[in-house]
Each structure stands twice: as structure tokens, then as C-alpha cells.
Scaffold this motif. Structure first.
Motif, PDB file in Angstrom:
ATOM      1  N   LYS A 107       0.845  -1.189   0.000  1.00  0.00           N
ATOM      2  CA  LYS A 107       0.000   0.000   0.000  1.00  0.00           C
ATOM      3  C   LYS A 107       0.881   1.241   0.000  1.00  0.00           C
ATOM      4  CE  LYS A 107      -3.622  -2.335   2.549  1.00  0.00           C
ATOM      5  NZ  LYS A 107      -4.310  -2.445   3.829  1.00  0.00           N
ATOM      6  N   ILE A 108       0.497   2.198  -0.798  1.00  0.00           N
ATOM      7  CA  ILE A 108       1.216   3.471  -0.845  1.00  0.00           C
ATOM      8  C   ILE A 108       0.691   4.351   0.289  1.00  0.00           C
ATOM      9  CG2 ILE A 108       1.748   5.498  -2.265  1.00  0.00           C
ATOM     10  CD1 ILE A 108       2.971   2.855  -3.285  1.00  0.00           C
ATOM     11  N   MET A 109       1.599   5.012   0.968  1.00  0.00           N
ATOM     12  CA  MET A 109       1.250   5.827   2.118  1.00  0.00           C
ATOM     13  C   MET A 109       0.297   6.950   1.722  1.00  0.00           C
ATOM     14  SD  MET A 109       3.782   7.813   4.725  1.00  0.00           S
ATOM     15  CE  MET A 109       4.033   9.300   3.792  1.00  0.00           C
ATOM     16  N   GLY A 110      -0.672   7.187   2.565  1.00  0.00           N
ATOM     17  CA  GLY A 110      -1.605   8.282   2.337  1.00  0.00           C
ATOM     18  C   GLY A 110      -1.871   9.021   3.630  1.00  0.00           C
ATOM     19  N   ASN A 111      -2.140  10.273   3.532  1.00  0.00           N
ATOM     20  CA  ASN A 111      -2.493  11.105   4.689  1.00  0.00           C
ATOM     21  C   ASN A 111      -1.404  11.146   5.759  1.00  0.00           C
ATOM     22  OD1 ASN A 111      -4.951  11.598   3.462  1.00  0.00           O
ATOM     23  ND2 ASN A 111      -5.933   9.866   4.490  1.00  0.00           N
ATOM     24  N   GLY A 112      -0.151  11.033   5.378  1.00  0.00           N
ATOM     25  CA  GLY A 112       0.951  11.159   6.322  1.00  0.00           C
ATOM     26  C   GLY A 112       1.140   9.987   7.269  1.00  0.00           C
ATOM     27  N   SER A 113       0.488   8.872   7.020  1.00  0.00           N
ATOM     28  CA  SER A 113       0.624   7.699   7.874  1.00  0.00           C
ATOM     29  C   SER A 113       1.970   7.025   7.630  1.00  0.00           C
ATOM     30  CB  SER A 113      -0.497   6.716   7.564  1.00  0.00           C
ATOM     31  OG  SER A 113      -0.261   5.488   8.185  1.00  0.00           O
ATOM     32  N   ASP A 114       2.561   6.477   8.681  1.00  0.00           N
ATOM     33  CA  ASP A 114       3.820   5.745   8.545  1.00  0.00           C
ATOM     34  C   ASP A 114       3.587   4.257   8.329  1.00  0.00           C
ATOM     35  OD1 ASP A 114       5.430   7.954   8.788  1.00  0.00           O
ATOM     36  OD2 ASP A 114       5.614   7.784  10.961  1.00  0.00           O
ATOM     37  N   ALA A 115       2.345   3.841   8.235  1.00  0.00           N
ATOM     38  CA  ALA A 115       2.033   2.418   8.155  1.00  0.00           C
ATOM     39  C   ALA A 115       2.326   1.809   6.794  1.00  0.00           C
ATOM     40  CB  ALA A 115       0.574   2.196   8.506  1.00  0.00           C
ATOM     41  N   ASP A 116       2.323   2.602   5.749  1.00  0.00           N
ATOM     42  CA  ASP A 116       2.487   2.056   4.413  1.00  0.00           C
ATOM     43  C   ASP A 116       3.772   2.590   3.779  1.00  0.00           C
ATOM     44  OD1 ASP A 116      -0.007   0.697   4.631  1.00  0.00           O
ATOM     45  OD2 ASP A 116      -1.025   2.589   4.205  1.00  0.00           O
ATOM     46  N   CYS A 117       3.997   2.269   2.523  1.00  0.00           N
ATOM     47  CA  CYS A 117       5.225   2.642   1.830  1.00  0.00           C
ATOM     48  C   CYS A 117       5.134   4.082   1.310  1.00  0.00           C
ATOM     49  CB  CYS A 117       5.470   1.671   0.677  1.00  0.00           C
ATOM     50  SG  CYS A 117       7.133   1.711   0.036  1.00  0.00           S
ATOM     51  N   ASP A 118       6.112   4.885   1.628  1.00  0.00           N
ATOM     52  CA  ASP A 118       6.142   6.298   1.236  1.00  0.00           C
ATOM     53  C   ASP A 118       6.768   6.424  -0.154  1.00  0.00           C
ATOM     54  OD1 ASP A 118       6.270   9.028   1.022  1.00  0.00           O
ATOM     55  OD2 ASP A 118       7.508   9.333   2.801  1.00  0.00           O
ATOM     56  N   PHE A 119       5.906   6.567  -1.170  1.00  0.00           N
ATOM     57  CA  PHE A 119       6.377   6.665  -2.552  1.00  0.00           C
ATOM     58  C   PHE A 119       7.221   7.921  -2.771  1.00  0.00           C
ATOM     59  CE2 PHE A 119       5.778   7.851  -7.057  1.00  0.00           C
ATOM     60  CZ  PHE A 119       6.418   6.754  -7.618  1.00  0.00           C
TER      61      PHE A 119
END
Length: 175
Positions: free
Chosen positions: A43-55
Motif C-alpha cells: 500500500k502506498i502511504m496516504g495522509n501522512g501515515s507511517d504504516a504504508d510505503c512512502d512513494f
């Protein structure tokens, strides 16, 4: 019954167990490599969350696939629960037989020091390569490393002999 008590058989059995204990992590690494044919992508990170991958930070996020979680956990248990335990026993046993009556403590200390250097520098190397290239390059480094070590164990099996055998062969005159 005599076959199981034979020192030569014990040495061969140790070598086989060592190669098996090296092949198990290799199989785990091969099964957890993020191949392109896996259907789920990270999953690509959204809304500044650190849970997913920061494209924005890691360009390799876009085509990275996820590995089946069951393969990861099953392999993790096999590698760290069984394989590395067997490897510690067989490696130190074979190493002490090859060293023989030489200064065991010194050679074991050098052996332990080399392992400590590996445990100190490998995380730095792997985390740096992971940051720049994603998980595929560190996995490839591990695959190449394990294949090289297994090949060396197989090719050099005749060189790793107990000290007594080495000395007996060295002292025998060529007839």
C-alpha cells in the motif's frame, strides 16, 4: 550399529546437516523474495501515515509486491528455530575437528570475532541497500551469499578433514 559410531560417518553426517541448515534459509529467502508474479502490491502511504510505503521517499514502492505472510512466518520459524541451531552445533563441531590440537581457544575466538563483525556490519549494509533499492537487492545479496557458501561447502568438502587425517596424509611419503 558400528556405522553410526564410525568417526568418518559422523563427520559426513555433520557436513550434510550443515549443508541442509544452509539450504533451509536459502529456500526461505527464495520463497519470500517479492516476485512480480505476486498479485498483492504494498500500500502506498496516504495522509501522512507511517504504516504504508512512502512513494515520495522510496521510488521502489510503486512496483513492490507483498509476500504471502504464511510463507514468511513458517520460514522464519524453520530458519531461526531449527536451521541456525543445527548450524551452530555442526559448524563448531567440524571447526574444532579441523583445528585439532592447535590452540583451540585462539581459533574459536577468531571464528567468533568474524561472526561478530558480520552481525555488526551486515545490518548497516542491508539497511542502506534496502533504503536505496527496496527489499529486492538485499534479498539478492543474501541469495548470492547462501549459494556461494553452499557451493564452497560442497566443492571444498575434501579439504575440510579432521586434523589427524590431514597430518597422516601430509606425513605419508609418496610412493
Amino acid at each position: 550399529m558400528q556405522l553410526f559410531l564410525d568417526a568418518r560417518f559422523f563427520s559426513i553426517k555433520n557436513r550434510i546437516y550443515t549443508v541442509i541448515s544452509l539450504a533451509i534459509p536459502l529456500a526461505w529467502i527464495l520463497s519470500t523474495y517479492p516476485y512480480n508474479f505476486y498479485s498483492n502490491h504494498v500500500k502506498i502511504m496516504g495522509n501522512g501515515s507511517d504504516a504504508d510505503c512512502d512513494f515520495n521517499k522510496y521510488t521502489w514502492c510503486s512496483d513492490l509486491t507483498t509476500v504471502p505472510i504464511w510463507a514468511y512466518y513458517a520460514g522464519f520459524i524453520l530458519v531461526f528455530g531449527i536451521s541456525f541451531s543445527i548450524m551452530n552445533i555442526t559448524n563448531t563441531t567440524l571447526f574444532s575437528k579441523v583445528v585439532g590440537p592447535r590452540p583451540q581457544g585462539t581459533y574459536q575466538g577468531i571464528y567468533q570475532m568474524a561472526g561478530s563483525f558480520g552481525r555488526m556490519f551486515a545490518p548497516l549494509l542491508m539497511s542502506t541497500t534496502y533504503t536505496y533499492f527496496g527489499p529486492r537487492v538485499p534479498w539478492l545479496i543474501l541469495i548470492v551469499n547462501f549459494v556461494s557458501v553452499i557451493a564452497a561447502w560442497i566443492v571444498l568438502r575434501e579439504k575440510m578433514v579432521p586434523f589427524e587425517k590431514y597430518e597422516a596424509k601430509r606425513i605419508q611419503p609418496n610412493v
